[in-house]
Design a protein around this motif. Structure first.
Motif, short mmCIF file in Angstrom:
data_model
loop_
_atom_site.label_atom_id
_atom_site.label_comp_id
_atom_site.label_asym_id
_atom_site.label_seq_id
_atom_site.Cartn_x
_atom_site.Cartn_y
_atom_site.Cartn_z
N SER A 209 2.61 4.28 -3.15
CA SER A 209 2.40 4.82 -4.49
C SER A 209 3.23 4.05 -5.52
O SER A 209 4.20 3.35 -5.16
N SER A 210 2.89 4.21 -6.77
CA SER A 210 3.61 3.51 -7.84
C SER A 210 5.03 4.02 -8.02
O SER A 210 5.85 3.36 -8.66
N GLU A 211 5.34 5.20 -7.47
CA GLU A 211 6.70 5.73 -7.56
C GLU A 211 7.59 5.19 -6.45
O GLU A 211 8.82 5.31 -6.51
N ASN A 212 6.99 4.60 -5.44
CA ASN A 212 7.74 4.09 -4.30
C ASN A 212 8.48 2.81 -4.69
O ASN A 212 7.91 1.93 -5.34
N HIS B 26 6.05 -0.73 -9.53
CA HIS B 26 7.18 0.16 -9.85
C HIS B 26 8.27 -0.60 -10.58
O HIS B 26 8.79 -0.13 -11.62
N CYS C 173 0.84 -1.20 0.00
CA CYS C 173 0.00 0.00 0.00
C CYS C 173 0.87 1.25 0.00
O CYS C 173 0.98 1.99 1.00
N GLU D 156 -9.63 -0.02 -2.38
CA GLU D 156 -8.88 -0.49 -3.54
C GLU D 156 -9.00 -2.00 -3.69
O GLU D 156 -9.10 -2.52 -4.82
N GLU E 164 -1.69 3.41 -3.53
CA GLU E 164 -1.76 4.69 -2.83
C GLU E 164 -3.17 5.03 -2.36
O GLU E 164 -3.36 5.97 -1.57
N ASP E 165 -4.16 4.30 -2.82
CA ASP E 165 -5.54 4.58 -2.45
C ASP E 165 -5.90 3.91 -1.11
O ASP E 165 -5.12 3.14 -0.56
N GLN F 150 -3.80 -0.03 -7.22
CA GLN F 150 -3.47 1.35 -6.86
C GLN F 150 -3.19 1.42 -5.36
O GLN F 150 -4.04 1.73 -4.55
N SER G 208 6.97 -0.63 -4.23
CA SER G 208 5.83 -1.02 -5.05
C SER G 208 6.23 -2.14 -6.02
O SER G 208 7.24 -2.04 -6.72
#
Length: 244
Positions: free
Chosen positions: A76-79, A85, A74, A114, A108-109, A106, A82
């Motif tokens: 973000s996709s930039e983390n 990622h 859980c 999600e 980050e949601d 997703q 992930s």
């Protein structure tokens, strides 16, 4: 008694190549239909994506494959924690995979929302098998604590949950994750498991030698399917694991 086939190769790379070839043979057999694949994350997945980028980089090989996830942290996709990622960085972008064939969780949601959204997406897109969406292939690893997907020993109720995806919690870090539940994993047409590297040697030997009836996420899944194949470079005396 269910038996899991174990395939041995000279090293970890050859094991992952063999797994990839098995996957692509299955995908090629369904070229006129979408091939629904569920990806896992972690160090082994990163090694697998590197191999795909370097040796399987013709996008035509993947044209009918639709990419979903077994589980996701859980974040973000930039983390860098992930799972998406690393798939995006190491495989999707370099190879030019069709973005319309990628369905990320997703992270980050809000986790529970999600999990519900992704469950609906999977249910709408995948064919049904006895009331459960059926992936054509699911790629899995097994953690050294015998967790599978993001189902840990403190979340074993998720092995039999009616939910398709649910929120779990890492027992050590408390990090929340979104994971397939046991019934979705078991519904997959094919389950390919990579167990490579020195750290997985003790795990695999423990699975082989186990005499007690302790239920862990890994032993539960392996005891309830005849569709799993393990790819490894770790030598064993038997080419099959048997689970009751």
């Amino acid at each position: 008694m269910n038996q899991t086939i174990v395939q041995f190769y000279p090293d970890a790379t050859k094991s992952l190549i063999a797994l990839t070839n098995a996957l692509l043979i299955s995908a090629a057999a369904r070229t006129k239909k979408p091939f629904y694949l569920a990806l896992s994350g972690g160090e082994t997945a990163r090694s697998l994506f590197e191999i795909w980028k370097n040796q399987y980089n013709d996008p035509k090989r993947w044209k009918n494959v639709h990419f979903f996830w077994v589980d996701e942290r859980c974040v973000s996709s930039e983390n860098e924690e992930s799972n998406y990622h690393w798939a995006e960085k190491l495989f999707f972008k370099p190879v030019g995979i069709n973005p319309n064939h990628i369905y990320r969780i997703q992270g980050e949601d809000i986790p529970y929302r999600e999990a519900e959204r992704y469950s609906r997406l999977v249910a709408e897109m995948l064919p049904d098998s006895n009331g459960v969406p059926q992936f054509d292939c699911t790629l899995l690893g097994i953690g050294e604590d015998e967790h599978i997907a993001s189902i840990f020993n403190n979340d074993t109720d998720l092995l039999k949950s009616d939910d398709l995806y649910a929120v779990s919690r890492h027992p050590a870090t408390g990090q929340r994750r979104i994971t397939q539940t046991g019934e979705v994993i078991l519904a997959s047409r094919e389950i390919l498991i990579a167990l490579v590297g020195e750290r997985k040697k003790e795990l695999l030997h423990r699975l082989v030698a186990r005499k007690d009836q302790t239920i862990t996420p890994a032993t539960y899944i392996l005891s309830h399917t005849s569709r799993a194949t393990i790819f490894t470079e770790i030598e064993l005396n038997s080419k099959e694991l048997s689970f009751q």
